[in-house]
Design a protein around this motif. Structure first.
Motif, PDB file in Angstrom:
ATOM      1  N   PHE A  63       0.874  -1.171   0.000  1.00  0.00           N
ATOM      2  CA  PHE A  63       0.000   0.000   0.000  1.00  0.00           C
ATOM      3  C   PHE A  63       0.913   1.222   0.000  1.00  0.00           C
ATOM      4  CE2 PHE A  63      -2.368  -3.376   2.071  1.00  0.00           C
ATOM      5  CZ  PHE A  63      -3.630  -3.271   1.503  1.00  0.00           C
ATOM      6  N   VAL A  64       0.722   2.116  -0.945  1.00  0.00           N
ATOM      7  CA  VAL A  64       1.678   3.224  -1.089  1.00  0.00           C
ATOM      8  C   VAL A  64       1.092   4.603  -0.792  1.00  0.00           C
ATOM      9  CG1 VAL A  64       3.175   1.996  -2.698  1.00  0.00           C
ATOM     10  CG2 VAL A  64       1.269   3.378  -3.595  1.00  0.00           C
ATOM     11  N   GLY A  65      -0.176   4.674  -0.411  1.00  0.00           N
ATOM     12  CA  GLY A  65      -0.764   6.000  -0.179  1.00  0.00           C
ATOM     13  C   GLY A  65      -0.598   6.856  -1.417  1.00  0.00           C
ATOM     14  N   ASP A  66      -0.151   8.107  -1.228  1.00  0.00           N
ATOM     15  CA  ASP A  66       0.021   9.003  -2.374  1.00  0.00           C
ATOM     16  C   ASP A  66       1.467   9.049  -2.868  1.00  0.00           C
ATOM     17  OD1 ASP A  66      -2.628   9.553  -2.364  1.00  0.00           O
ATOM     18  OD2 ASP A  66      -2.466  11.612  -1.634  1.00  0.00           O
ATOM     19  N   ASN A  67       2.293   8.112  -2.427  1.00  0.00           N
ATOM     20  CA  ASN A  67       3.692   8.116  -2.868  1.00  0.00           C
ATOM     21  C   ASN A  67       3.849   7.752  -4.337  1.00  0.00           C
ATOM     22  OD1 ASN A  67       5.313   8.610  -0.358  1.00  0.00           O
ATOM     23  ND2 ASN A  67       4.017   6.925   0.323  1.00  0.00           N
ATOM     24  N   LEU A  68       2.941   6.889  -4.811  1.00  0.00           N
ATOM     25  CA  LEU A  68       2.985   6.480  -6.221  1.00  0.00           C
ATOM     26  C   LEU A  68       1.569   6.536  -6.765  1.00  0.00           C
ATOM     27  CD1 LEU A  68       5.209   3.259  -5.977  1.00  0.00           C
ATOM     28  CD2 LEU A  68       5.934   5.496  -6.844  1.00  0.00           C
ATOM     29  N   ARG A  69       1.449   6.726  -8.059  1.00  0.00           N
ATOM     30  CA  ARG A  69       0.122   6.680  -8.694  1.00  0.00           C
ATOM     31  C   ARG A  69       0.280   6.119 -10.097  1.00  0.00           C
ATOM     32  NH1 ARG A  69      -0.010  12.449 -11.083  1.00  0.00           N
ATOM     33  NH2 ARG A  69       2.174  12.934 -10.693  1.00  0.00           N
ATOM     34  N   GLY A  76      -1.666   6.188 -19.011  1.00  0.00           N
ATOM     35  CA  GLY A  76      -1.106   5.142 -19.871  1.00  0.00           C
ATOM     36  C   GLY A  76      -0.757   3.864 -19.121  1.00  0.00           C
ATOM     37  N   GLY A  77      -1.052   3.824 -17.825  1.00  0.00           N
ATOM     38  CA  GLY A  77      -0.795   2.611 -17.055  1.00  0.00           C
ATOM     39  C   GLY A  77       0.597   2.543 -16.457  1.00  0.00           C
ATOM     40  N   MET A  78       1.386   3.610 -16.621  1.00  0.00           N
ATOM     41  CA  MET A  78       2.723   3.606 -16.038  1.00  0.00           C
ATOM     42  C   MET A  78       2.675   4.200 -14.627  1.00  0.00           C
ATOM     43  SD  MET A  78       4.237   2.121 -18.383  1.00  0.00           S
ATOM     44  CE  MET A  78       5.948   2.150 -17.839  1.00  0.00           C
ATOM     45  N   ILE A  79       3.776   4.001 -13.908  1.00  0.00           N
ATOM     46  CA  ILE A  79       3.844   4.524 -12.540  1.00  0.00           C
ATOM     47  C   ILE A  79       4.448   5.919 -12.541  1.00  0.00           C
ATOM     48  CG2 ILE A  79       5.114   4.244 -10.367  1.00  0.00           C
ATOM     49  CD1 ILE A  79       4.521   1.309 -10.501  1.00  0.00           C
ATOM     50  N   LYS A  80       3.842   6.779 -11.735  1.00  0.00           N
ATOM     51  CA  LYS A  80       4.402   8.120 -11.517  1.00  0.00           C
ATOM     52  C   LYS A  80       4.559   8.344 -10.026  1.00  0.00           C
ATOM     53  CE  LYS A  80       2.377  11.425 -14.112  1.00  0.00           C
ATOM     54  NZ  LYS A  80       1.297  12.086 -14.893  1.00  0.00           N
ATOM     55  N   GLY A  81       5.313   9.361  -9.674  1.00  0.00           N
ATOM     56  CA  GLY A  81       5.496   9.716  -8.271  1.00  0.00           C
ATOM     57  C   GLY A  81       4.303  10.530  -7.777  1.00  0.00           C
ATOM     58  N   PRO A  82       4.449  11.114  -6.595  1.00  0.00           N
ATOM     59  CA  PRO A  82       3.346  11.901  -6.049  1.00  0.00           C
ATOM     60  C   PRO A  82       3.093  13.177  -6.862  1.00  0.00           C
ATOM     61  CG  PRO A  82       5.295  12.069  -4.651  1.00  0.00           C
ATOM     62  CD  PRO A  82       5.617  11.068  -5.719  1.00  0.00           C
ATOM     63  N   VAL A  83       1.903  13.735  -6.749  1.00  0.00           N
ATOM     64  CA  VAL A  83       1.567  14.964  -7.467  1.00  0.00           C
ATOM     65  C   VAL A  83       2.438  16.097  -6.901  1.00  0.00           C
ATOM     66  CG1 VAL A  83      -0.273  16.591  -8.019  1.00  0.00           C
ATOM     67  CG2 VAL A  83      -0.795  14.156  -7.763  1.00  0.00           C
ATOM     68  N   PRO A  84       3.288  16.723  -7.747  1.00  0.00           N
ATOM     69  CA  PRO A  84       4.233  17.714  -7.212  1.00  0.00           C
ATOM     70  C   PRO A  84       3.564  18.853  -6.437  1.00  0.00           C
ATOM     71  CG  PRO A  84       4.837  17.100  -9.442  1.00  0.00           C
ATOM     72  CD  PRO A  84       3.500  16.453  -9.169  1.00  0.00           C
ATOM     73  N   LYS A  85       2.416  19.350  -6.920  1.00  0.00           N
ATOM     74  CA  LYS A  85       1.832  20.527  -6.252  1.00  0.00           C
ATOM     75  C   LYS A  85       1.307  20.206  -4.848  1.00  0.00           C
ATOM     76  CE  LYS A  85      -2.572  20.234  -8.655  1.00  0.00           C
ATOM     77  NZ  LYS A  85      -3.313  20.715  -9.788  1.00  0.00           N
ATOM     78  N   TYR A  86       1.087  18.938  -4.550  1.00  0.00           N
ATOM     79  CA  TYR A  86       0.647  18.555  -3.206  1.00  0.00           C
ATOM     80  C   TYR A  86       1.793  17.978  -2.384  1.00  0.00           C
ATOM     81  CZ  TYR A  86      -4.012  18.712  -5.385  1.00  0.00           C
ATOM     82  OH  TYR A  86      -5.141  19.086  -6.055  1.00  0.00           O
ATOM     83  N   THR A  87       3.007  18.030  -2.941  1.00  0.00           N
ATOM     84  CA  THR A  87       4.148  17.368  -2.298  1.00  0.00           C
ATOM     85  C   THR A  87       5.195  18.408  -1.939  1.00  0.00           C
ATOM     86  OG1 THR A  87       3.668  15.388  -3.587  1.00  0.00           O
ATOM     87  CG2 THR A  87       5.867  15.521  -2.586  1.00  0.00           C
ATOM     88  N   PRO A  88       5.246  18.833  -0.678  1.00  0.00           N
ATOM     89  CA  PRO A  88       6.142  19.933  -0.315  1.00  0.00           C
ATOM     90  C   PRO A  88       7.620  19.621  -0.526  1.00  0.00           C
ATOM     91  CG  PRO A  88       4.739  19.289   1.549  1.00  0.00           C
ATOM     92  CD  PRO A  88       4.429  18.348   0.427  1.00  0.00           C
ATOM     93  N   ASP A  89       8.024  18.362  -0.410  1.00  0.00           N
ATOM     94  CA  ASP A  89       9.451  18.037  -0.581  1.00  0.00           C
ATOM     95  C   ASP A  89       9.592  16.891  -1.585  1.00  0.00           C
ATOM     96  OD1 ASP A  89      12.143  17.502  -0.400  1.00  0.00           O
ATOM     97  OD2 ASP A  89      12.215  17.854   1.774  1.00  0.00           O
ATOM     98  N   MET A  90       9.615  17.277  -2.858  1.00  0.00           N
ATOM     99  CA  MET A  90       9.655  16.287  -3.943  1.00  0.00           C
ATOM    100  C   MET A  90      10.968  15.489  -3.931  1.00  0.00           C
ATOM    101  SD  MET A  90       7.311  15.445  -6.010  1.00  0.00           S
ATOM    102  CE  MET A  90       7.322  14.348  -7.380  1.00  0.00           C
ATOM    103  N   ASP A  91      12.080  16.152  -3.617  1.00  0.00           N
ATOM    104  CA  ASP A  91      13.359  15.421  -3.601  1.00  0.00           C
ATOM    105  C   ASP A  91      13.345  14.327  -2.538  1.00  0.00           C
ATOM    106  OD1 ASP A  91      14.384  16.866  -5.657  1.00  0.00           O
ATOM    107  OD2 ASP A  91      15.397  18.345  -4.375  1.00  0.00           O
ATOM    108  N   LEU A  92      12.828  14.695  -1.371  1.00  0.00           N
ATOM    109  CA  LEU A  92      12.728  13.718  -0.290  1.00  0.00           C
ATOM    110  C   LEU A  92      11.787  12.576  -0.690  1.00  0.00           C
ATOM    111  CD1 LEU A  92      13.484  12.994   2.631  1.00  0.00           C
ATOM    112  CD2 LEU A  92      11.561  14.409   3.405  1.00  0.00           C
ATOM    113  N   ALA A  93      10.690  12.945  -1.351  1.00  0.00           N
ATOM    114  CA  ALA A  93       9.729  11.916  -1.791  1.00  0.00           C
ATOM    115  C   ALA A  93      10.405  10.937  -2.748  1.00  0.00           C
ATOM    116  CB  ALA A  93       8.525  12.573  -2.455  1.00  0.00           C
ATOM    117  N   LYS A  94      11.190  11.462  -3.685  1.00  0.00           N
ATOM    118  CA  LYS A  94      11.870  10.577  -4.644  1.00  0.00           C
ATOM    119  C   LYS A  94      12.866   9.666  -3.933  1.00  0.00           C
ATOM    120  CE  LYS A  94      11.288  13.457  -8.725  1.00  0.00           C
ATOM    121  NZ  LYS A  94      11.895  14.458  -9.591  1.00  0.00           N
ATOM    122  N   ASN A  95      13.594  10.225  -2.989  1.00  0.00           N
ATOM    123  CA  ASN A  95      14.532   9.382  -2.226  1.00  0.00           C
ATOM    124  C   ASN A  95      13.798   8.287  -1.478  1.00  0.00           C
ATOM    125  OD1 ASN A  95      17.030  10.339  -2.914  1.00  0.00           O
ATOM    126  ND2 ASN A  95      16.952  12.018  -1.430  1.00  0.00           N
TER     127      ASN A  95
END
Ligand SMILES: [Zn+2]
Ligand SMILES: [Zn+2]
Length: 222
Positions: free
Chosen positions: A157-163, A167-186
């Motif tokens: 279960f990934v919450g909003d970390n992945l979506r 096209g059916g591919m994986i993306k990271g969290p929505v940047p505008k709702y993610t205050p620390d995108m670099d930390l999220a990617k790490n």
């Protein structure tokens, strides 16, 4: 609907999941007003007693995931678990930023007044195990965002970390709702070592096929 044996998915603005066993664990509660939908599913589809929900785990403090927690806790008597770094948002000590910022002031007041803060009963940290699911602390989208991973069935279960993209591919969290995108990617990079078959996302359709290869493709881009 059942998305994996013993795991049921209830989709509205955000996703809630029921892990059904001798008792039931609910992952995320959705927006305010979502409790009747969940209780109805437990009673009429699962033919179970709402009191069988013994644990409610919140993947993070955002409003669209915790909006019905107070109501559902009252109905079921479940213990609420959340990462300790998001607990102060859930109990109202800190104000909640995030998706609310995009709404009009009136809507904010209306919505907030329908969500009562609650104190989580269980404060999670990285490495805890809750009903065979390992807590992985994945900060960035919020300070206390978590994933829950079960190495036996390889479900996460990934919450909003992945979506999942259109096209059916994986993306990271929505940047505008993610205050620390670099930390999220790490944080997401930590998931690369796991053996994963199914990724249950906080919004839209979960990823039930080729999850591992899709995640590897995404990891190459960050
Ligand atoms: Zn969120
Ligand atoms: Zn969300």
């Amino acid at each position: 609907m059942e998305v994996y044996p013993g795991i049921h998915h209830i989709q509205r603005v955000s996703n809630s999941y029921l892990v059904v066993d001798e008792d039931i664990m609910l992952i995320d509660t959705g927006m305010p007003g979502n409790s009747s939908k969940i209780i109805d599913y437990v009673q009429n589809t699962l033919k179970r007693d709402p009191n069988d929900i013994k644990t409610i785990v919140l993947t993070h403090h955002h409003f669209d995931h915790v909006g019905s927690v107070e109501k559902l806790k009252n109905i079921t008597g479940a213990s609420v678990a959340a990462h300790k770094l998001d607990a102060n948002y859930i109990n109202g000590t800190k104000s909640r930023p995030g998706p609310l910022l995009l709404r009009t002031a009136t809507n904010i007041m209306k919505m907030v007044s329908r969500t009562k803060p609650i104190q989580p009963d269980i404060l999670l940290k990285d490495g805890n195990i809750i009903k065979r699911y390992h807590v992985i602390h994945t900060p960035g989208h919020t300070p206390g965002s978590i994933c829950l991973y079960n190495p036996e069935n390889r479900v996460i279960f990934v919450g909003d970390n992945l979506r999942q993209s259109k096209g059916g591919m994986i993306k990271g969290p929505v940047p505008k709702y993610t205050p620390d995108m670099d930390l999220a990617k790490n944080s997401i990079k930590k998931l690369g070592d796991l053996d994963i078959d199914v990724i249950l996302t906080g919004h839209n359709s979960p990823i039930t096929s080729d999850a591992s290869s899709k995640l590897k493709e995404y990891l190459k881009t960050i």
